[in-house]
Scaffold this motif. Structure first.
Motif, PDB file in Angstrom:
ATOM      1  N   ARG A  33       0.829  -1.205   0.000  1.00 51.92           N
ATOM      2  CA  ARG A  33       0.000   0.000   0.000  1.00 51.92           C
ATOM      3  C   ARG A  33       0.865   1.258   0.000  1.00 51.92           C
ATOM      4  NH1 ARG A  33      -4.113   1.872   4.881  1.00 51.92           N
ATOM      5  NH2 ARG A  33      -5.053   3.642   3.802  1.00 51.92           N
ATOM      6  N   PHE A  34       1.881   1.276   0.852  1.00 53.12           N
ATOM      7  CA  PHE A  34       2.769   2.449   0.914  1.00 53.12           C
ATOM      8  C   PHE A  34       3.462   2.660  -0.427  1.00 53.12           C
ATOM      9  CE2 PHE A  34       3.576   1.001   5.551  1.00 53.12           C
ATOM     10  CZ  PHE A  34       2.345   1.481   5.946  1.00 53.12           C
ATOM     11  N   LEU A  35       4.003   1.581  -0.971  1.00 54.27           N
ATOM     12  CA  LEU A  35       4.746   1.685  -2.223  1.00 54.27           C
ATOM     13  C   LEU A  35       3.855   2.158  -3.366  1.00 54.27           C
ATOM     14  CD1 LEU A  35       6.779  -1.636  -1.910  1.00 54.27           C
ATOM     15  CD2 LEU A  35       7.695   0.684  -1.679  1.00 54.27           C
ATOM     16  N   ARG A  36       2.655   1.602  -3.440  1.00 51.86           N
ATOM     17  CA  ARG A  36       1.733   1.997  -4.500  1.00 51.86           C
ATOM     18  C   ARG A  36       1.356   3.466  -4.392  1.00 51.86           C
ATOM     19  NH1 ARG A  36      -1.726  -1.590  -3.478  1.00 51.86           N
ATOM     20  NH2 ARG A  36      -0.705  -3.253  -4.661  1.00 51.86           N
ATOM     21  N   ALA A  37       1.372   3.993  -3.166  1.00 50.43           N
ATOM     22  CA  ALA A  37       1.067   5.407  -2.940  1.00 50.43           C
ATOM     23  C   ALA A  37       2.267   6.305  -3.230  1.00 50.43           C
ATOM     24  CB  ALA A  37       0.603   5.609  -1.500  1.00 50.43           C
ATOM     25  N   GLY A  38       3.408   5.704  -3.637  1.00 53.75           N
ATOM     26  CA  GLY A  38       4.574   6.501  -3.969  1.00 53.75           C
ATOM     27  C   GLY A  38       5.454   6.845  -2.788  1.00 53.75           C
ATOM     28  N   VAL A  39       5.308   6.111  -1.686  1.00 54.51           N
ATOM     29  CA  VAL A  39       6.079   6.377  -0.471  1.00 54.51           C
ATOM     30  C   VAL A  39       7.106   5.261  -0.278  1.00 54.51           C
ATOM     31  CG1 VAL A  39       5.980   6.729   2.016  1.00 54.51           C
ATOM     32  CG2 VAL A  39       4.087   7.517   0.566  1.00 54.51           C
ATOM     33  N   SER A  40       8.383   5.610  -0.210  1.00 63.35           N
ATOM     34  CA  SER A  40       9.417   4.619   0.046  1.00 63.35           C
ATOM     35  C   SER A  40       9.324   4.126   1.492  1.00 63.35           C
ATOM     36  CB  SER A  40      10.799   5.199  -0.231  1.00 63.35           C
ATOM     37  OG  SER A  40      10.988   5.390  -1.632  1.00 63.35           O
ATOM     38  N   VAL A  41       9.885   2.944   1.743  1.00 61.57           N
ATOM     39  CA  VAL A  41       9.759   2.306   3.060  1.00 61.57           C
ATOM     40  C   VAL A  41      11.094   1.706   3.476  1.00 61.57           C
ATOM     41  CG1 VAL A  41       8.449   0.680   4.468  1.00 61.57           C
ATOM     42  CG2 VAL A  41       7.412   1.633   2.391  1.00 61.57           C
ATOM     43  N   VAL A  42      11.485   1.939   4.722  1.00 60.65           N
ATOM     44  CA  VAL A  42      12.527   1.144   5.370  1.00 60.65           C
ATOM     45  C   VAL A  42      11.831   0.375   6.479  1.00 60.65           C
ATOM     46  CG1 VAL A  42      14.423   2.669   4.760  1.00 60.65           C
ATOM     47  CG2 VAL A  42      13.206   3.065   6.883  1.00 60.65           C
ATOM     48  N   SER A  43      12.095  -0.923   6.559  1.00 58.07           N
ATOM     49  CA  SER A  43      11.283  -1.779   7.419  1.00 58.07           C
ATOM     50  C   SER A  43      12.130  -2.818   8.126  1.00 58.07           C
ATOM     51  CB  SER A  43      10.202  -2.480   6.579  1.00 58.07           C
ATOM     52  OG  SER A  43       9.429  -3.367   7.356  1.00 58.07           O
ATOM     53  N   SER A  44      11.704  -3.178   9.336  1.00 59.51           N
ATOM     54  CA  SER A  44      12.377  -4.236  10.090  1.00 59.51           C
ATOM     55  C   SER A  44      11.843  -5.627   9.743  1.00 59.51           C
ATOM     56  CB  SER A  44      12.221  -3.988  11.593  1.00 59.51           C
ATOM     57  OG  SER A  44      10.845  -3.896  11.943  1.00 59.51           O
ATOM     58  N   GLY A  45      10.827  -5.730   8.916  1.00 63.28           N
ATOM     59  CA  GLY A  45      10.289  -7.023   8.528  1.00 63.28           C
ATOM     60  C   GLY A  45       9.262  -6.888   7.422  1.00 63.28           C
ATOM     61  N   PRO A  46       8.815  -8.011   6.865  1.00 62.25           N
ATOM     62  CA  PRO A  46       9.217  -9.383   7.153  1.00 62.25           C
ATOM     63  C   PRO A  46      10.683  -9.629   6.779  1.00 62.25           C
ATOM     64  CG  PRO A  46       7.132  -9.316   5.944  1.00 62.25           C
ATOM     65  CD  PRO A  46       7.709  -7.945   5.887  1.00 62.25           C
ATOM     66  N   VAL A  47      11.393 -10.368   7.630  1.00 57.03           N
ATOM     67  CA  VAL A  47      12.845 -10.440   7.504  1.00 57.03           C
ATOM     68  C   VAL A  47      13.307 -11.105   6.213  1.00 57.03           C
ATOM     69  CG1 VAL A  47      13.283 -10.301   9.971  1.00 57.03           C
ATOM     70  CG2 VAL A  47      12.904 -12.542   8.914  1.00 57.03           C
ATOM     71  N   PHE A  48      12.510 -12.017   5.638  1.00 54.17           N
ATOM     72  CA  PHE A  48      12.959 -12.688   4.423  1.00 54.17           C
ATOM     73  C   PHE A  48      13.043 -11.732   3.242  1.00 54.17           C
ATOM     74  CE2 PHE A  48       8.361 -13.549   4.789  1.00 54.17           C
ATOM     75  CZ  PHE A  48       7.894 -12.978   3.612  1.00 54.17           C
ATOM     76  N   LEU A  49      12.409 -10.562   3.351  1.00 49.94           N
ATOM     77  CA  LEU A  49      12.453  -9.600   2.251  1.00 49.94           C
ATOM     78  C   LEU A  49      13.783  -8.864   2.175  1.00 49.94           C
ATOM     79  CD1 LEU A  49       8.880  -8.005   2.297  1.00 49.94           C
ATOM     80  CD2 LEU A  49       9.809  -9.700   0.699  1.00 49.94           C
ATOM     81  N   GLN A  50      14.682  -9.082   3.135  1.00 47.58           N
ATOM     82  CA  GLN A  50      15.990  -8.438   3.015  1.00 47.58           C
ATOM     83  C   GLN A  50      16.739  -8.978   1.801  1.00 47.58           C
ATOM     84  OE1 GLN A  50      19.332  -8.908   5.392  1.00 47.58           O
ATOM     85  NE2 GLN A  50      19.277 -11.131   5.443  1.00 47.58           N
ATOM     86  N   TYR A  51      16.503 -10.251   1.451  1.00 44.82           N
ATOM     87  CA  TYR A  51      17.064 -10.843   0.240  1.00 44.82           C
ATOM     88  C   TYR A  51      16.205 -12.058  -0.107  1.00 44.82           C
ATOM     89  CZ  TYR A  51      20.446 -12.223  -3.296  1.00 44.82           C
ATOM     90  OH  TYR A  51      21.054 -12.519  -4.503  1.00 44.82           O
ATOM     91  N   PRO A  52      15.084 -11.837  -0.790  1.00 42.45           N
ATOM     92  CA  PRO A  52      14.111 -12.913  -0.953  1.00 42.45           C
ATOM     93  C   PRO A  52      14.403 -13.890  -2.084  1.00 42.45           C
ATOM     94  CG  PRO A  52      13.284 -10.908  -1.952  1.00 42.45           C
ATOM     95  CD  PRO A  52      14.598 -10.546  -1.298  1.00 42.45           C
ATOM     96  N   ASP A  53      15.327 -13.560  -2.994  1.00 40.52           N
ATOM     97  CA  ASP A  53      15.549 -14.397  -4.171  1.00 40.52           C
ATOM     98  C   ASP A  53      16.029 -15.789  -3.765  1.00 40.52           C
ATOM     99  OD1 ASP A  53      14.883 -12.178  -5.611  1.00 40.52           O
ATOM    100  OD2 ASP A  53      16.932 -11.671  -6.211  1.00 40.52           O
ATOM    101  N   GLY A  54      15.290 -16.804  -4.190  1.00 39.50           N
ATOM    102  CA  GLY A  54      15.614 -18.176  -3.856  1.00 39.50           C
ATOM    103  C   GLY A  54      15.127 -18.601  -2.491  1.00 39.50           C
ATOM    104  N   VAL A  55      14.534 -17.665  -1.735  1.00 41.62           N
ATOM    105  CA  VAL A  55      14.074 -17.953  -0.379  1.00 41.62           C
ATOM    106  C   VAL A  55      12.573 -18.175  -0.350  1.00 41.62           C
ATOM    107  CG1 VAL A  55      13.968 -17.088   1.997  1.00 41.62           C
ATOM    108  CG2 VAL A  55      15.981 -16.606   0.581  1.00 41.62           C
ATOM    109  N   VAL A  56      11.829 -17.294  -1.003  1.00 39.28           N
ATOM    110  CA  VAL A  56      10.374 -17.401  -1.071  1.00 39.28           C
ATOM    111  C   VAL A  56       9.960 -17.356  -2.539  1.00 39.28           C
ATOM    112  CG1 VAL A  56       9.971 -16.393   1.204  1.00 39.28           C
ATOM    113  CG2 VAL A  56      10.112 -14.894  -0.787  1.00 39.28           C
ATOM    114  N   PRO A  57       8.772 -17.858  -2.868  1.00 42.17           N
ATOM    115  CA  PRO A  57       8.324 -17.854  -4.266  1.00 42.17           C
ATOM    116  C   PRO A  57       8.182 -16.443  -4.829  1.00 42.17           C
ATOM    117  CG  PRO A  57       6.954 -19.296  -2.906  1.00 42.17           C
ATOM    118  CD  PRO A  57       7.803 -18.506  -1.968  1.00 42.17           C
TER     119      PRO A  57
END
Length: 356
Positions: free
Chosen positions: A92-116
């Motif tokens: 929702r934030f991203l679609r509204a044009g607002v950048s985000v720094v976030s503490s989670g979900p933690v797998f999104l720090q480097y999701p390639d090969g980790v989640v579908p």
């Protein structure tokens, strides 16, 4: 340039990010979102425990905060036990044009090969649609096992294994949901908590070993995990509750990135609720912190100890996660739209924070 920032949640990490935003010369606190009705209308300075007013009242009106067009949201709301809601918030934030720094979900720090890809494609699409960026990080997963580790490898002639350890006594970490429900402390040893369900360690910290491998130019064959738990030798209390004799009171786990039949990138956590538990397990330096061990030529061991002004290492860990996010805001806002990793950003430092 001054960036207008909204803080999303005021819990264990969020109250420290408010203090960090207020202290940063390039950031302006533009709003604070809270889920607890009792916090609505209270000043951000009070919620952060600063002992002074910041002139920003907390609200639960998400639409109004996004309509104010902030440059960035610092998102520290609990994500581990509410993944669909957290991902919905971020998109929702991203679609509204607002950048985000976030503490989670933690797998999104480097999701390639980790989640579908089906899980991350909507996030990437929202970022491109809104022209905004998302960066998930902290201290662990985060700095202690991305830049701290990868920078040390620049001193190597040969690398056999990179091992990143968290060695901490969690007894003063006052979060019953994390300690009891997610990690399973205080529960029967044969109960399997959320964290130790099949595949969860590989999702949560698989991002760590895969990002390390990517930073070293290595393709992994597989990611494996294992864990060991120890019982409490007697009844004892911690701030979050009571630990009964025989229930889980210490946890050690590994997530291993495998190549050619051996581990090359390893994430290891050694978590105790009392310092006398697991005496044969790795021991902390000082009150505890993070360690990087590089085996090869030469061999290196780098210890980072933590201690906050209140004398507690867990407070320091929370502040470290908070400030890793806060200090990255200018770089994330300036980055190309998308789902970013630590490998995508320039060096983030404490620029502007040295006292005059």
């Amino acid at each position: 340039m001054v960036y207008r920032v909204v803080q999303w949640s005021t819990g264990n990490v969020g109250r420290h990010t408010i203090a960090g935003i207020d202290a940063h010369p390039d950031l302006e606190l533009a709003g604070v979102w809270v889920s607890n009705p009792a916090k609505v209308g209270r000043d951000a300075g009070e919620l952060a425990g600063l002992g002074r007013s910041l002139g920003v009242a907390a609200t639960d009106d998400a639409d109004a905060l996004l309509a104010s067009r902030p440059d960035c949201v610092v998102y520290t709301a609990m994500a581990d036990d509410r993944l669909p809601d957290a991902i919905a918030d971020l998109t929702r934030f991203l679609r509204a044009g607002v950048s985000v720094v976030s503490s989670g979900p933690v797998f999104l720090q480097y999701p390639d090969g980790v989640v579908p890809d089906s899980l991350t494609d909507p996030i990437r699409a929202a970022a491109l649609s809104g022209g905004a960026s998302l960066w998930v990080n902290g201290i662990d997963p985060g700095f202690a096992n991305d830049w701290m580790a990868l920078t040390l490898t620049s001193l190597c002639e040969r690398i056999d294994e990179v091992r990143c350890l968290e060695i901490l006594d969690y007894s003063t970490y006052d979060n019953p949901t994390v300690l009891f429900d997610i990690m399973g402390f205080g529960k029967p040893i044969d109960d399997v908590p959320m964290l130790l369900q099949p595949g969860v360690l590989g999702i949560a910290w698989g991002s760590v070993v895969r990002q390390l491998a990517a930073g070293l130019g290595v393709s992994l064959d597989a990611v494996e995990s294992s864990f060991t738990r120890l019982p409490a030798p007697e009844d004892f209390d911690i701030p979050s509750g009571s630990i009964g004799k025989g229930t889980a009171a210490a946890l050690r786990f590994e997530v291993r990135g495998m190549r050619g039949g051996r581990a090359v990138c390893v994430l290891e956590h050694v978590t105790r609720l009392r310092p006398d538990l697991g005496p044969d397990w790795p021991q902390p330096t000082g009150q505890g912190g993070y360690r990087v061990v590089v085996s090869g030529e030469p061999n290196y061991t780098l210890d980072m100890t933590m201690l906050a002004s209140d004398g507690d290492h867990n407070t320091a860990g929370l502040k470290a996660t908070a400030m890793r996010l806060v200090n990255s805001v200018p770089a994330v806002v300036a980055a190309a739209p998308g789902l970013l990793t630590a490998l995508d950003l320039p060096l983030v430092t404490g620029r502007g924070l040295v006292r005059p």
